[in-house]
Design a protein around this motif. Structure first.
Motif, PDB file in Angstrom:
ATOM      1  N   ARG A  80       0.778  -1.252  -0.109  1.00 36.99           N
ATOM      2  CA  ARG A  80       0.110   0.012   0.118  1.00 36.99           C
ATOM      3  C   ARG A  80       0.886   1.319  -0.032  1.00 36.99           C
ATOM      4  N   GLY A  81       2.055   1.340   0.776  1.00 33.00           N
ATOM      5  CA  GLY A  81       2.693   2.424   0.935  1.00 33.00           C
ATOM      6  C   GLY A  81       3.422   2.967  -0.471  1.00 33.00           C
ATOM      7  N   PRO A  82       4.207   2.147  -0.811  1.00 33.92           N
ATOM      8  CA  PRO A  82       4.988   2.338  -2.376  1.00 33.92           C
ATOM      9  C   PRO A  82       3.920   2.398  -3.476  1.00 33.92           C
ATOM     10  N   TYR A  83       2.785   2.021  -3.361  1.00 35.48           N
ATOM     11  CA  TYR A  83       1.603   2.222  -4.390  1.00 35.48           C
ATOM     12  C   TYR A  83       1.151   3.501  -4.146  1.00 35.48           C
ATOM     13  N   ALA A  84       0.798   4.109  -3.077  1.00 35.77           N
ATOM     14  CA  ALA A  84       0.376   5.263  -2.698  1.00 35.77           C
ATOM     15  C   ALA A  84       1.225   6.434  -3.213  1.00 35.77           C
ATOM     16  N   VAL A  85       2.552   6.084  -3.189  1.00 38.02           N
ATOM     17  CA  VAL A  85       3.657   7.137  -3.447  1.00 38.02           C
ATOM     18  C   VAL A  85       3.627   7.128  -4.991  1.00 38.02           C
ATOM     19  N   PHE A  86       3.297   6.068  -5.673  1.00 39.70           N
ATOM     20  CA  PHE A  86       3.474   5.856  -7.083  1.00 39.70           C
ATOM     21  C   PHE A  86       2.088   6.682  -7.640  1.00 39.70           C
ATOM     22  N   LEU A  87       1.186   6.490  -7.183  1.00 38.55           N
ATOM     23  CA  LEU A  87      -0.134   7.066  -7.340  1.00 38.55           C
ATOM     24  C   LEU A  87      -0.229   8.621  -7.028  1.00 38.55           C
ATOM     25  N   GLY A  88       0.230   9.106  -5.988  1.00 38.59           N
ATOM     26  CA  GLY A  88       0.628  10.567  -5.879  1.00 38.59           C
ATOM     27  C   GLY A  88       1.418  11.096  -6.932  1.00 38.59           C
ATOM     28  N   ALA A  89       2.493  10.613  -7.145  1.00 37.91           N
ATOM     29  CA  ALA A  89       3.636  11.053  -7.950  1.00 37.91           C
ATOM     30  C   ALA A  89       3.058  11.161  -9.493  1.00 37.91           C
ATOM     31  N   SER A  90       2.443  10.107  -9.839  1.00 37.49           N
ATOM     32  CA  SER A  90       1.698  10.149 -11.160  1.00 37.49           C
ATOM     33  C   SER A  90       0.654  11.259 -11.261  1.00 37.49           C
ATOM     34  N   GLY A  91      -0.224  11.316 -10.320  1.00 38.71           N
ATOM     35  CA  GLY A  91      -1.352  12.535 -10.206  1.00 38.71           C
ATOM     36  C   GLY A  91      -0.635  13.700 -10.359  1.00 38.71           C
ATOM     37  N   GLY A  92       0.474  14.186  -9.580  1.00 32.94           N
ATOM     38  CA  GLY A  92       1.031  15.352  -9.661  1.00 32.94           C
ATOM     39  C   GLY A  92       1.901  15.617 -10.741  1.00 32.94           C
ATOM     40  N   ILE A  93       2.434  14.720 -11.391  1.00 32.11           N
ATOM     41  CA  ILE A  93       2.949  14.894 -12.744  1.00 32.11           C
ATOM     42  C   ILE A  93       1.947  15.151 -13.775  1.00 32.11           C
TER      43      ILE A  93
END
Length: 73
Positions: A20-33
Motif C-alpha cells: 500500500r505505501g509504495p503504491y500510494a507514492v506511485f499514485l501520488g507522483a503520477s497524479g502530480g506529474i
C-alpha cells in the motif's frame, strides 16, 4: 501493438505486487506529474501548487482507504 500490450502487462503486474505505501507514492507522483503536464499543455503555465496538492491528496487517499489496489481473497 503487441509490445505495448506486453509492456502494459508487465507494468500492471509490477504495480499489483506493490504494498500500500509504495503504491500510494506511485499514485501520488503520477497524479502530480499529470497535473504539471496538463497545465503545461493547456495553458503553458507550471501549476506547482496544484500539482503538489493533487499528489498529496492522491497519496493520502490511497494510504487511508487503499481503493485502487485489488486484494485477492
Amino acid at each position: 501493438m503487441a509490445s505495448v500490450k506486453r509492456l502494459y502487462g508487465r507494468c500492471d503486474e509490477w504495480l499489483k505486487s506493490l504494498s500500500r505505501g509504495p503504491y500510494a507514492v506511485f499514485l501520488g507522483a503520477s497524479g502530480g506529474i499529470g497535473v504539471l503536464v496538463a497545465g503545461l499543455l493547456v495553458s503553458g503555465e507550471l501549476f506547482v501548487v496544484q500539482a503538489l496538492a493533487m499528489a498529496l491528496v492522491m497519496f493520502s487517499l490511497e494510504c487511508v482507504f487503499g481503493l485502487h489496489q485489488t486484494t485477492e481473497e
